[in-house]
Write a protein that holds these residues in place. Structure first.
Motif, short mmCIF file in Angstrom:
data_model
loop_
_atom_site.label_atom_id
_atom_site.label_comp_id
_atom_site.label_asym_id
_atom_site.label_seq_id
_atom_site.Cartn_x
_atom_site.Cartn_y
_atom_site.Cartn_z
N GLY A 87 0.82 -1.21 0.00
CA GLY A 87 0.00 0.00 0.00
C GLY A 87 0.85 1.26 0.00
O GLY A 87 0.57 2.22 -0.72
N THR A 88 1.92 1.24 0.81
CA THR A 88 2.81 2.40 0.87
C THR A 88 3.45 2.65 -0.49
O THR A 88 3.48 3.77 -0.99
CB THR A 88 3.91 2.16 1.92
OG1 THR A 88 3.29 1.84 3.16
CG2 THR A 88 4.78 3.38 2.10
N LEU A 89 3.96 1.57 -1.09
CA LEU A 89 4.63 1.72 -2.39
C LEU A 89 3.66 2.18 -3.46
O LEU A 89 3.93 3.12 -4.22
CB LEU A 89 5.29 0.40 -2.80
CG LEU A 89 6.46 -0.04 -1.93
CD1 LEU A 89 7.01 -1.38 -2.41
CD2 LEU A 89 7.56 1.00 -1.95
N VAL A 90 2.49 1.53 -3.53
CA VAL A 90 1.53 1.86 -4.59
C VAL A 90 1.06 3.31 -4.46
O VAL A 90 1.09 4.07 -5.43
CB VAL A 90 0.31 0.90 -4.55
CG1 VAL A 90 -0.79 1.39 -5.47
CG2 VAL A 90 0.73 -0.51 -4.93
N PRO A 174 -13.18 6.49 0.16
CA PRO A 174 -11.84 6.40 0.75
C PRO A 174 -11.12 5.22 0.12
O PRO A 174 -11.48 4.08 0.36
CB PRO A 174 -12.12 6.13 2.24
CG PRO A 174 -13.59 6.31 2.42
CD PRO A 174 -14.22 6.07 1.10
N SER A 175 -10.11 5.49 -0.67
CA SER A 175 -9.46 4.41 -1.43
C SER A 175 -8.02 4.77 -1.71
O SER A 175 -7.57 5.88 -1.46
CB SER A 175 -10.20 4.19 -2.74
OG SER A 175 -10.15 5.38 -3.49
N MET A 176 -7.32 3.79 -2.25
CA MET A 176 -5.94 3.98 -2.64
C MET A 176 -5.78 5.18 -3.57
O MET A 176 -4.87 5.98 -3.44
CB MET A 176 -5.49 2.70 -3.36
CG MET A 176 -4.03 2.60 -3.60
SD MET A 176 -3.12 2.54 -2.07
CE MET A 176 -3.00 0.80 -1.81
N PHE A 177 -6.73 5.32 -4.51
CA PHE A 177 -6.63 6.39 -5.50
C PHE A 177 -6.81 7.76 -4.84
O PHE A 177 -6.04 8.69 -5.09
CB PHE A 177 -7.67 6.20 -6.61
CG PHE A 177 -7.29 6.85 -7.91
CD1 PHE A 177 -7.39 8.22 -8.05
CD2 PHE A 177 -6.82 6.10 -8.99
CE1 PHE A 177 -7.03 8.84 -9.23
CE2 PHE A 177 -6.45 6.71 -10.17
CZ PHE A 177 -6.56 8.08 -10.29
N ASP A 260 -5.49 -5.13 3.33
CA ASP A 260 -5.88 -5.93 2.19
C ASP A 260 -5.09 -5.49 0.97
O ASP A 260 -4.80 -4.31 0.83
CB ASP A 260 -7.38 -5.71 1.91
CG ASP A 260 -8.08 -7.02 1.63
OD1 ASP A 260 -7.36 -8.00 1.38
OD2 ASP A 260 -9.32 -7.03 1.66
N ILE A 261 -4.72 -6.42 0.14
CA ILE A 261 -4.10 -6.03 -1.13
C ILE A 261 -5.13 -6.26 -2.22
O ILE A 261 -5.61 -7.38 -2.38
CB ILE A 261 -2.87 -6.89 -1.46
CG1 ILE A 261 -1.85 -6.78 -0.33
CG2 ILE A 261 -2.24 -6.44 -2.77
CD1 ILE A 261 -0.62 -7.62 -0.53
#
Lengths: 327, 281
Positions: A87-90, A174-177, A260-261
Motif C-alpha cells: 500500500g505504501t509503495l503503490v 476512501p481508497s488507494m486512488f 488488504d491487497i
C-alpha cells in the motif's frame, strides 16, 4: 577558518581579559557548542535504538516473514505487513505519477519561460502548499476531494480504462486512488522547488549554445537544460518519494484503512504510516505494539535510504556549479 | 520551411502546456484556502475561543482547551528544540571542517527526512511506555526532535552568509573567538536565526502524527504537562473523522484557526528575510 592566519595577539586596544582567560572562554564556548552538535547524532542513534528495542519481540517472533505475510490479526497475534508495504509503495508511486509531470512543468515554466515578475510570487504560492498541515489536507480530502472524485473522476476512469484490473470493481470513496491524489498535491511543492533549484543551477551558456545553434526555446530546454540537470531532477523526484512514503495524517484519513491487497485502485488500502497512526494508541497486546514498532523501524530505514540517495543525486548537480561548498 | 513552422508550433504548444501546469498546480491551494474560509469562518465566534468542548450531541462548544494545549506543547518543544538546534547550527558553521560538523550535518538531513509518525513511536517508547501514561511532555519531545534539524540547517546557512572580513575585523580588535562568534557573527545573523526558528515553530504547530500517542488529546482544559493534553491538529483529526455534523463544523473552524497560525508565522518569517528561505524543511 581563516582566523588561523591572524596573529595570536592583536596590538590594538587592550583586551578586557588576559590571554589566559580568553582561552578559557573559547574553550567553554566550544564545549557548549560541541555538546549540542554531539547531541544531534546521539539523538538519532537513540531513536534507532529505541525503535529496535520496541520492536525486538516482533523481530524475533516473525523475522523477515513479517514483510512477506499478509495476515494482520491482533486477536490471534499474527502479524504480516505485506499489505502495508504494498500500500505504501503503490500510493507513493501513483502520487509521483501525478505529481512529477506537473511539478516539472511548473519548474521548467518558472525557470525558463515565465516573465521575471511572475517567478517569485508563483514559486512562493506553490511552496505555501508545503506549509499547510497534513491534517488540514485530510479534512479537505474527506469533505471536498473525495466527493468530487467519486462524482466526476472515478466513474469516468472506470468507463475509459475499465479493461485494466486497476480500475475494476466497486468504487469506494476512501481508497488507494483518493489517498494518492492528496499525496500528489502534498508532494508537488517539494519536487517543484528542488527541481527549480537544480534547473536554476544550469549555467546559462548551456541554453545559449543550444539557442545559437538554432534550437527553438522548447528544444533548448529539452536538449540542453534538462539533460544537464537530469540527475538533480531524479534526486528531486526521489526526495518527493521520501516525503510520500512517510506521509501520515492525510493518507490515514483518505485511504480507507483496510489490511488488504487489491488490484483495484478504487478499493480501500493501508500504508505503513497509516497503520501506526490508527492502531498504536489502541493496541493493548505487547506483541501488537512490537509489530507496529517494527513497521516504524522499517519505514524509518526505507526513508533513510531513499533520502540519502536523493541528497547524493542533488548534491552531484549542485557541486558542479557551486564548486564544492561546505566540507 | 514546413519543418520550421512545425518546430515553432511545437515549442509554443509546449510552453503553453507547462504554463497550464502552473495553473493546475495552483488550483488546490486556492480551493483549500477557499473552502477553509467558507466552511470555517462562520463558526469563529466568541464561544469558539473561550469555551471547552460541549457534551457529545449538544450544539456549540469551543476549542479553548486545544488552543491552550497547542501553546503549551509547542512552547515546551521550542524551549528544548531551539537551543540545541541553534547551538549545533553555530557549531557546524563555525567549525565547518571538523568531522563532527560533517556528521552532524548529515544526521540533520537524515532527521529531516524521518517521517513524523516514526518520531511519535520513538517518543512513545522512550517516555510514554516507561511512565505507563500518555503525556503532553512526550509530545513536546517528539516535536522538539523534529525542530532540531530544521533550525540547525537554517542557522548554519545564515551564519555562512556573514562575510569573513567582519569576523576578521572583530578578531583584529582583540576580541576572543567566542565573543567574535556571539557578539559579531551571531548577532549579525540574529534576524535570520529568529526567522528560521519561527518557520520551525510554524511547521511543528501543525504536526498531528507525533501527538497521536504521546499527548493523545483530551476533552478538558488542562495545563499539566505530565497528563494527556488537547492540541489543535488533534481536534481537527478527531472531529473530521467523527460521525456528527456539529463536529465537522468545528473541525473546519479549528482547521482555519490552525492554518491562520501556520501561515501568518511562515509568511511573516519569509517576508522578514525576503525569500532567503523556502517553506519546506
Amino acid at each position: 577558518m581563516a582566523t588561523s592566519t591572524l596573529p595570536e595577539r592583536a596590538p590594538a586596544p587592550a583586551p578586557a581579559l588576559p590571554l589566559q582567560q580568553r582561552h578559557v572562554g573559547d574553550r567553554v564556548f566550544r564545549l557548549l557548542l560541541t555538546l549540542a552538535a554531539v547531541a544531534v547524532p546521539v539523538l538519532l542513534a537513540f531513536l534507532v535504538l529505541e525503535l529496535w528495542l520496541g520492536s525486538r519481540a516482533a523481530i524475533e517472533r516473525f523475522g523477515f516473514d513479517f514483510v512477506t505475510s499478509s495476515t494482520w490479526d491482533p486477536v490471534a497475534e499474527r502479524f504480516g505487513a505485506l499489505p502495508l508495504v504494498v500500500g505504501t509503495l503503490v500510493s507513493s508511486f501513483l502520487a509521483l505519477l501525478i505529481a512529477v509531470p506537473l511539478s516539472l512543468g511548473v519548474a521548467i515554466f518558472l525557470t525558463e519561460f515565465a516573465p521575471g515578475w511572475l517567478r517569485q510570487p508563483v514559486a512562493f504560492l506553490i511552496e505555501l502548499l508545503a506549509a499547510i498541515p497534513s491534517v488540514v489536507y485530510g479534512l479537505w480530502g474527506i469533505f471536498v476531494l473525495v466527493p468530487f472524485l467519486l462524482r466526476w473522476v472515478f466513474p469516468v476512469l472506470q468507463d475509459w480504462l475499465g479493461f485494466l484490473p486497476f480500475f475494476q470493481g466497486t468504487i469506494y470513496g476512501p481508497s488507494m486512488f483518493s489517498a494518492s491524489v492528496i499525496l500528489a498535491i502534498m508532494v508537488m511543492p517539494y519536487v517543484m522547488s528542488v527541481s527549480r533549484e537544480v534547473l536554476l543551477a544550469v549555467p546559462p551558456s548551456q541554453r545559449e549554445a543550444a539557442l545559437a545553434l538554432g534550437a527553438t526555446r522548447w528544444e533548448a530546454v529539452m536538449t540542453a537544460v534538462v539533460p544537464y540537470a537530469r540527475s538533480g531532477i531524479v534526486g528531486a523526484v526521489i526526495l518527493g518519494l521520501g516525503r510520500a512514503l512517510g506521509e501520515t495524517m492525510a493518507v490515514t484519513m483518505l485511504i480507507g484503512n483496510r489490511h488488504d491487497i487489491s488490484a483495484s485502485l478504487f478499493a480501500p488500502g493501508y500504508t505503513m504510516a497509516a497503520a501506526i497512526a490508527n492502531e498504536f494508541a489502541e493496541a493493548v497486546a505487547d506483541i501488537h505494539l512490537a509489530a507496529l514498532s517494527y513497521v516504524a523501524l522499517l519505514l524509518f530505514l526505507v526513508t533513510v535510504v531513499v533520502n540519502a540517495l536523493a541528497r547524493l543525486l542533488i548534491w552531484r548537480v549542485a557541486r558542479g556549479v557551486e564548486g564544492g561548498r561546505g566540507a | 520551411m514546413n519543418r520550421r513552422i512545425w518546430r515553432r508550433t511545437r515549442s509554443g504548444l509546449m510552453v503553453g502546456l507547462v504554463g497550464l501546469a502552473v495553473v493546475l498546480a495552483l488550483v488546490p491551494l486556492g480551493l483549500i484556502l477557499g473552502h477553509l474560509l467558507v466552511k470555517g469562518a462562520g463558526s469563529l465566534d466568541w464561544a469558539f475561543f473561550t469555551r471547552g468542548p460541549a457534551p457529545t450531541g449538544v450544539e456549540g462548544g469551543g476549542v479553548v482547551h486545544a488552543i491552550v494545549g497547542t501553546l503549551i506543547i509547542v512552547g515546551v518543544a521550542s524551549l528544548m528544540g531551539l537551543p540545541v538546534g541553534i547551538a549545533a547550527g553555530i557549531y557546524c558553521a563555525e567549525y565547518p571542517g571538523t568531522r563532527l560538523a560533517t556528521a552532524t550535518r548529515f544526521v540533520a538531513d537524515v532527521m529531516n527526512g524521518t517521517p513524523s509518525i516514526v518520531v511519535g513511536v520513538f517518543a512513545w517508547t522512550w517516555i510514554v511506555a516507561p511512565q505507563k501514561h500518555f503525556s503532553a511532555f512526550a509530545g513536546s519531545v517528539a516535536l522538539a526532535f523534529l525542530m532540531v534539524p530544521m533550525v540547525l540547517r537554517t542557522t548554519e546557512e545564515m551564519i555562512k552568509l556573514v562575510p569573513h572580513s567582519l569576523r576578521e575585523a572583530a578578531l583584529a580588535l582583540g576580541y576572543p573567538r567566542w565573543r567574535t562568534s556571539l557578539a559579531v557573527v551571531v548577532r549579525t545573523t540574529l534576524p535570520g536565526i529568529v526567522t528560521g526558528s519561527l518557520l520551525a515553530v510554524a511547521r511543528i504547530a501543525g504536526e498531528t502524527a507525533p501527538l497521536l500517542f504521546t499527548a493523545l488529546g483530551s476533552q478538558f482544559l488542562s495545563t499539566r504537562i505530565d497528563q494527556p493534553m488537547a492540541a489543535l491538529p488533534l481536534v481537527v483529526f478527531n472531529y473530521a473523522i467523527g460521525p456528527f455534523e456539529e463536529w465537522h463544523r468545528l473541525a473546519w473552524a479549528t482547521a482555519l484557526v490552525l492554518i491562520l497560525v501556520v501561515l501568518v508565522l511562515s509568511v511573516a518569517a519569509r517576508i522578514a528575510t525576503r525569500g532567503r528561505f523556502t517553506l519546506r524543511g
